[in-house]
Design an enzyme around this catalytic site. Structure first.
Site, PDB file in Angstrom:
ATOM      1  N   ASP A   1       2.163   2.986   3.185  1.00 26.07           N
ATOM      2  CA  ASP A   1       1.284   4.142   2.913  1.00 26.07           C
ATOM      3  C   ASP A   1       2.081   5.389   2.541  1.00 26.07           C
ATOM      4  O   ASP A   1       1.556   6.511   2.581  1.00 26.07           O
ATOM      5  CB  ASP A   1       0.324   4.455   4.068  1.00 26.07           C
TER       6      ASP A   1
ATOM      7  N   HIS B   1       0.865  -1.205   0.000  1.00 26.00           N
ATOM      8  CA  HIS B   1       0.000   0.000   0.000  1.00 26.00           C
ATOM      9  C   HIS B   1       0.889   1.238   0.000  1.00 26.00           C
ATOM     10  O   HIS B   1       1.466   1.631   1.024  1.00 26.00           O
ATOM     11  CB  HIS B   1      -0.920   0.035   1.210  1.00 26.00           C
TER      12      HIS B   1
HETATM   13  C1  0GY Z   1      -4.359   6.454   2.438  1.00 26.87           C
HETATM   14  C2  0GY Z   1      -5.110   7.335   3.313  1.00 26.87           C
HETATM   15  C3  0GY Z   1      -5.714   8.500   3.020  1.00 26.87           C
HETATM   16  C4  0GY Z   1      -5.932   9.044   1.719  1.00 26.87           C
HETATM   17  C5  0GY Z   1      -6.360   8.351   0.649  1.00 26.87           C
HETATM   18  O1  0GY Z   1      -7.006   8.149  -1.542  1.00 26.87           O
HETATM   19  C6  0GY Z   1      -6.696   8.923  -0.661  1.00 26.87           C
HETATM   20  O2  0GY Z   1      -6.665  10.148  -0.805  1.00 26.87           O
HETATM   21  O3  0GY Z   1      -6.536   7.052   0.718  1.00 26.87           O
HETATM   22  C7  0GY Z   1      -6.272   9.284   4.140  1.00 26.87           C
HETATM   23  O4  0GY Z   1      -6.390  10.510   4.018  1.00 26.87           O
HETATM   24  O5  0GY Z   1      -6.594   8.685   5.190  1.00 26.87           O
HETATM   25  O6  0GY Z   1      -4.366   5.248   2.633  1.00 26.87           O
HETATM   26  O7  0GY Z   1      -3.721   6.934   1.525  1.00 26.87           O
END
Ligand code: 0GY
Length: 308
Positions: A256, A37
């Site tokens: 992440d 991820h």
């Molecule tokens: C992540 C978490 C976040 C953002 C997104 O797609 C995204 O903008 O998933 C978040 O802000 O918690 O896993 O990237």
């Protein structure tokens, strides 16, 4: 005169950039480990951010991602489309094409996507579609559209990735359970870790995993879930450990990177890697989490070859 697009690409106020000098992890991932991820952002002047985005990130390029992969001792990446790029998967595809087969992807598509576009994404290495149910990230998500897309990607062997927060699970439970593909849940469904690990909120997520063997969970993002502050994340351990130990063959892990929307600190990616043995204590659990499971989901052809 800067272009209209560039004017829009000022970072969101308060945005914390990713850690530029992470520590070298003490934990050594097993050979072939996958960071399942992570994201690429832009660069915005090449791959513009989506007009409907809720935040403007700092740029985070494929080369910086691949350098981090090597530094942390990982072999491969699964690059996941983030909402700041909407359903424009060009930055993702560019990164996949440059990865020399060491990255696979999860895209975002709309109902209007053509079969030819799905085929092209597949050829680039996309193996799933992501639907974001987090209200601060997306205005509305049409469940009819989600169901329709899930049906279309099923014959391609792709899966669905869903991102939601624990308090929203009751509302979506039956719909999620009805999805016809493998379903990967981001960040354990974002539990509130101040609540008991044996309580009803996390219990509902564990039930979803237990009763639906097509569900997988990423045991990622202690830095987002923790209330105890940078780098320690001890309060997340009981939750992550529970998921890893109950469902060892259906868990994935990821950094992440570059950590969108962190408002408290820039996570040290080396320390995040050192968190892994706290939730997956044995060599066997670590191998499943970091190698066997992501390989089965994202590089099944290699798993089948190894087993033949
Ligand atoms: C992540 C978490 C976040 C953002 C997104 O797609 C995204 O903008 O998933 C978040 O802000 O918690 O896993 O990237």
């Amino acid at each position: 005169m800067p272009s209209q697009e560039k004017i829009g690409f000022e970072k969101t106020k308060g945005w914390i950039d990713w850690h530029s000098n992470p520590s070298k992890p003490i934990f050594k991932p097993p050979p072939g480990a996958v960071d399942a991820h992570c994201h690429v952002f832009g660069p915005g002047d090449v791959f513009p951010y989506a007009p409907e985005r809720k935040y403007t990130p700092c740029d985070a390029s494929k080369d910086q991602l691949f350098a981090l992969r090597d530094f942390l001792g990982f072999s491969r990446n699964v690059i996941v489309q983030a909402t700041c790029h909407g359903a424009d998967n060009r930055a993702l595809v560019d990164a996949l094409n440059a990865s020399k087969g060491k990255a696979r992807g999860v895209a975002t598509v709309k109902r209007s996507v053509t079969d030819a576009e799905l085929k092209a994404l597949d050829a680039a290495g996309v193996r799933g579609v992501r639907f974001n149910f987090v209200k601060r990230l997306v205005d509305v998500l049409d469940k009819g559209e989600v169901a329709e897309i899930a049906q279309r990607i099923r014959p391609m062997g792709w899966h669905v990735v869903i991102y939601f927060e624990a308090q929203e699970l009751p509302e979506h439970y039956d719909f999620f359970a009805s999805l016809p593909t493998d379903v990967v849940v981001d960040h354990m469904g974002r539990p509130d870790v101040t609540r008991p690990v044996d309580g009803p909120e996390f219990g509902l997520f564990l039930k979803l995993m237990r009763e639906h063997p097509n569900f997988w969970s990423k045991v990622s993002c202690p830095e987002r879930l923790s209330k105890t502050g940078p780098d320690a994340y001890e309060d997340v351990i009981p939750f992550a450990k529970r998921v890893v130990e109950l469902f060892p063959d259906r868990v994935l892990w990821g950094t992440d990177w570059p950590h969108p929307n962190m408002t408290t600190h820039a996570p040290d990616d080396g320390k995040l890697v050192d968190f892994i043995p706290k939730m997956a204590a044995t060599n066997e659990l670590q191998r499943k989490l970091l190698v066997d499971n992501p390989m089965r989901l994202y590089w099944p052809e290699e798993t089948q070859r190894r087993q033949a």
